[in-house]
Design a protein around this motif. Structure first.
Motif, PDB file in Angstrom:
ATOM      1  N   UNK A 126      41.142  30.774  40.694  1.00  0.00           N
ATOM      2  CA  UNK A 126      39.896  30.007  40.599  1.00  0.00           C
ATOM      3  C   UNK A 126      38.737  30.795  40.041  1.00  0.00           C
ATOM      4  N   UNK A 127      38.868  32.118  40.003  1.00  0.00           N
ATOM      5  CA  UNK A 127      37.737  32.974  39.636  1.00  0.00           C
ATOM      6  C   UNK A 127      38.177  33.923  38.525  1.00  0.00           C
ATOM      7  N   UNK A 128      37.294  34.111  37.553  1.00  0.00           N
ATOM      8  CA  UNK A 128      37.562  35.035  36.451  1.00  0.00           C
ATOM      9  C   UNK A 128      36.412  36.032  36.344  1.00  0.00           C
ATOM     10  N   UNK A 129      36.698  37.286  36.611  1.00  0.00           N
ATOM     11  CA  UNK A 129      35.692  38.347  36.475  1.00  0.00           C
ATOM     12  C   UNK A 129      35.773  38.869  35.045  1.00  0.00           C
ATOM     13  N   UNK A 130      34.711  38.685  34.294  1.00  0.00           N
ATOM     14  CA  UNK A 130      34.872  38.853  32.860  1.00  0.00           C
ATOM     15  C   UNK A 130      33.780  39.664  32.199  1.00  0.00           C
TER      16      UNK A 130
END
Lengths: 514, 514
Positions: free
Chosen positions: A17-21
């Motif tokens: 659900x989460x993308x650290x980008x």
């Protein structure tokens, strides 16, 4: 649907659900897809080491992977140190790295590098997508690989043309791999050992340090008198009042040796025999007694909690009440601000159910002591020894646990590595209170310089361990990155600032002048 | 003498005078030796990416290697992105990385990693010392390898026990490897091509862009009408008034194609055919005209300057006066502060003989234009595309050239990567003026998003390219790291602040609110 959309939809299908980008040109199709595909939250980080550390913190607390989005080989390279820590924590992470279009690599453009070479040392699984039509399937395999017990870093390399070319559809989740049940033979063996009456230690790691596993370990200890131990740096522990007490192994090898003196047999639950963090001339690296017998109740990829429950059952007898940590809060400190005073204030004031992203380094000894009987909390340690983990880990933990207070006690030397994490805390309004131990020093190295027997160190050498010239002003830096900050010079000031931080929500930094 | 002492003495014997370091426990013997062995200056960096970028800047300006001192695999990992840039610049660097003692690796302690795996993609030479008795010889080979033409990264891995155990003596320098003279056949071939009357471009890189090489190129151009070109991102160029004019290739592929239209033959001097920085759907990566004929006057490891002088002689005829760049300073800007206004002020005010560590990114187009006829200066570009090079490179350039003003124009997105470099500037009192283009954006990505045809980007996607939330206050951050800083909101303010920076010595940062 293009390859990038099939990738993002597949990740969402698989529960990511989460993308650290920190994306670049080659990742723009992935970025563009997050608006059209609901369910993926992109979190921008100013440096890739923040993104990978945050993915680690998220994975440890959420128990499922976030993904990263990194830009080519150099972007990955910037994230490697915290991926090293995550690898040591066995954290599930889907590590997505964009690459040049497949046909562009032949030209050796400036950003071309041996991306696979960079990725291999930290990855438990590694795949270069070869076609936009296979990206979705590759993504599903990446999630399966990342979550395969005990958890690992699945690196998916996404060439730009596999992102922008046509794809069929997203993929569905694949079956989970593990955790596997521990071997019945191992359980029988360990039960036998525990009945022998020999002095036994049980070294816990992974899920064995939390919930049902920890409870079962407590019952086993109550039945048998075995000591419960954890590694100096365990990825995720449940600590504090009401929990089953576990002794954390000390840091220095000779202290571990002393702590283990007399132990005749050690049962390993997702752990390895304890060894020295570093080698020292004339000191041993192996820390267990010479004749200590080892048994592996559960390997890392096996279900340590279930194994402990089975072992408890195999031991039979009445169900005992395991020992429990009593609540014992220190008084609020007064006068001079020291690492001990900071620890007393933190232990006194931190509310129930907080999460500690702990990179307190040399200031951590009193903190561990004071927190040992404080309110119940989760503790995340610097697993791989690569400093600069604490702030990013706090970002990820806060996103995984939005209703819990996250505390980040941090040495100043390590905090300087990934201070950009403060900006993401401000951007995402994360409820993280950071405490910087401003001792202006790589304090551990002043100890280690002696311990390794490095003689002849004069002013030039000692200046390499010293951060006084110039003094870093953490209040100024944090303010510059959008985080409310203050400096505490006395215990009273620290008490007041920390108490107010506990009452408010959102990011806060206190520079503790110890 | 122990292994570490034999290493440091050997490096000094071989002309290595500066060590950019962030050491840990396993490097303490190296650190301790710098007091007893004269001639090595240790420079402490708060993050390894600063150390490696500084070694790159030093190597480019000094024309000889500095060494690094990095802590195990993760320390190396933190330095890899700027080593990638250094590799693209062919900068000589002796990259010293400590490792666990050889006998300690078997225990897989937390900091253990595949150090060789991390090092390989950036290293032109790689050696793990096996014994304290061989460290000195290995170090001499490392310097030889780093300086072998065109220059490269020689990684020397130093297990802790090879540092602390006994060694015999230091080693003496080994003979230099290259640069080799260019092939006489290549010189004849290129002379023939230039006599053909066909439209010719000469693409220069390396030493061909400076001193005698550039002069010879200027005479060749004057004799033949050939165009002189340089790559968009050349490691080290001599630019400004009085120098031979060289056209810098533009950044975007279609601009390169337009610039090269009509070129029938291209002579490569230490360079490769120009290609697109990134691939784009439907756009070509190859940028030269289809029927363009290529000839390689000098390969990268050959002496491009000597080759140009030989080519000039082979062409014969009278010695012409090469074209010279006239001095033409823009007026000081007034009113609104823009990237153009910043460029005008910098070009107007920067003194002779300055060094530019240029990571101006999207703000760089007007700067290149304005500086093209400014006072003579050296220019160092972001060679590998991995942002976060500029500040560290400025550190190294300033240490290599203590009597020259170093200017560091930097995009704010990239500067956030390695902002710790400011602390080393303050610590070492380096004469660096940093200008942060505070556009609060990864501005290039807003352009690239369109260019790669990523459609459907909505507010979530666009927020990934935007640095407004929260606004980074660079003045506050720089002050926190010990560097005098100010903010300019108008052209007049920028003029005054930059003029004062040019008059003072020591580090200074101006946040240009463009």
């Amino acid at each position: 649907m293009n390859g990038a959309q099939s990738l993002v939809q597949t990740l969402v299908n698989c529960g990511v659900e989460v993308c650290f980008s920190n994306p670049g040109t080659s990742e723009m199709h992935f970025v563009a897809s997050v608006d059209s595909i609901p369910g993926m939250r992109p979190v921008l980080c100013l440096f890739e080491g923040v993104a990978t550390g945050a993915a680690d913190g998220y994975g440890r607390m959420a128990g499922k992977p976030a993904c990263t989005l990194l830009h080519l080989g150099p972007g990955l390279a910037n994230g490697l140190a915290n991926l090293h820590n995550a690898r040591r924590a066995a954290t599930p992470i889907v590590n997505v790295v964009g690459d040049h279009a497949t046909y562009h690599l032949q030209y050796d453009a400036p950003l071309t590098s041996d991306l696979v070479g960079f990725a291999r040392p930290v990855s438990s699984w590694l795949c270069e997508s070869k076609s936009s039509r296979s990206v979705a399937a590759d993504a599903a395999r990446a999630v399966q690989a990342a979550t395969a017990a005990p958890g690992g870093i699945a690196t998916l390399i996404l060439p730009a043309d596999t992102a922008w070319s046509d794809a069929h559809h997203a993929a569905r989740p694949l079956p989970a791999i593990g955790p596997h049940p521990a071997s019945p033979d191992a359980i029988d063996e360990c039960a036998e050992l525990l009945r022998s009456g020999r002095k036994t230690a049980i070294l816990l790691r992974g899920r064995a340090l939390r919930g049902a596993g920890l409870e079962a370990a407590g019952r086993i200890a109550a039945k048998t008198g075995a000591r419960l131990l954890s590694d100096t740096f365990a990825p995720h522990s449940e600590l504090g009042a009401g929990r089953v007490p576990v002794e954390r192994l000390p840091y220095f090898a000779e202290q571990i040796v002393e702590s283990l003196a007399g132990i005749e047999q050690m049962i390993l639950v997702g752990s390895k025999p304890p060894v020295s963090f570093f080698a020292y001339p004339g000191k041993q690296s192996w820390c267990s007694p010479e004749r200590c017998h080892f048994a592996q109740l559960a390997h890392e990829h096996e279900d340590g909690a279930q194994a402990l429950e089975a072992l408890d059952r195999a031991l039979g007898g009445a169900v005992p009440q395991p020992a429990r940590i009593p609540l014992a809060l220190p008084e609020l400190p007064t006068g001079r601000l020291t690492a001990l005073a900071v620890a007393q204030a933190i232990a006194h004031l931190t509310p129930d159910n907080s999460v500690f992203s702990d990179e307190s380094a040399t200031s951590g000894f009193p903190l561990a002591m004071m927190m040992s009987r404080a309110r119940p909390h989760d503790h995340l340690a610097l697993t791989g020894g690569s400093i600069g983990q604490g702030l990013p880990l706090a970002v990820g933990a806060a996103i995984a646990c939005p209703d819990r207070k996250v505390i980040c006690p941090h040495g100043d030397g390590g905090a300087a590595y990934t201070l950009q994490a403060l900006w993401t805390m401000a951007r995402e309004k994360l409820d993280v209170t950071t405490v910087i131990y401003a001792n202006r020093s790589y304090a551990i190295l002043n100890i280690e310089l002696q311990r390794v027997g490095a003689i002849g160190a004069g002013p030039k050498a000692l200046s390499m361990l010293d951060l006084h010239n110039p003094e870093i002003n953490w209040t100024s830096i944090a303010t510059g990155l959008g985080v409310e900050a203050s400096r505490a010079e006395t215990a009273e000031q620290f008490n007041a600032q920390y108490a107010s931080a506990m009452k408010q929500r959102g990011p806060r930094l206190i520079e503790a002048m110890i």
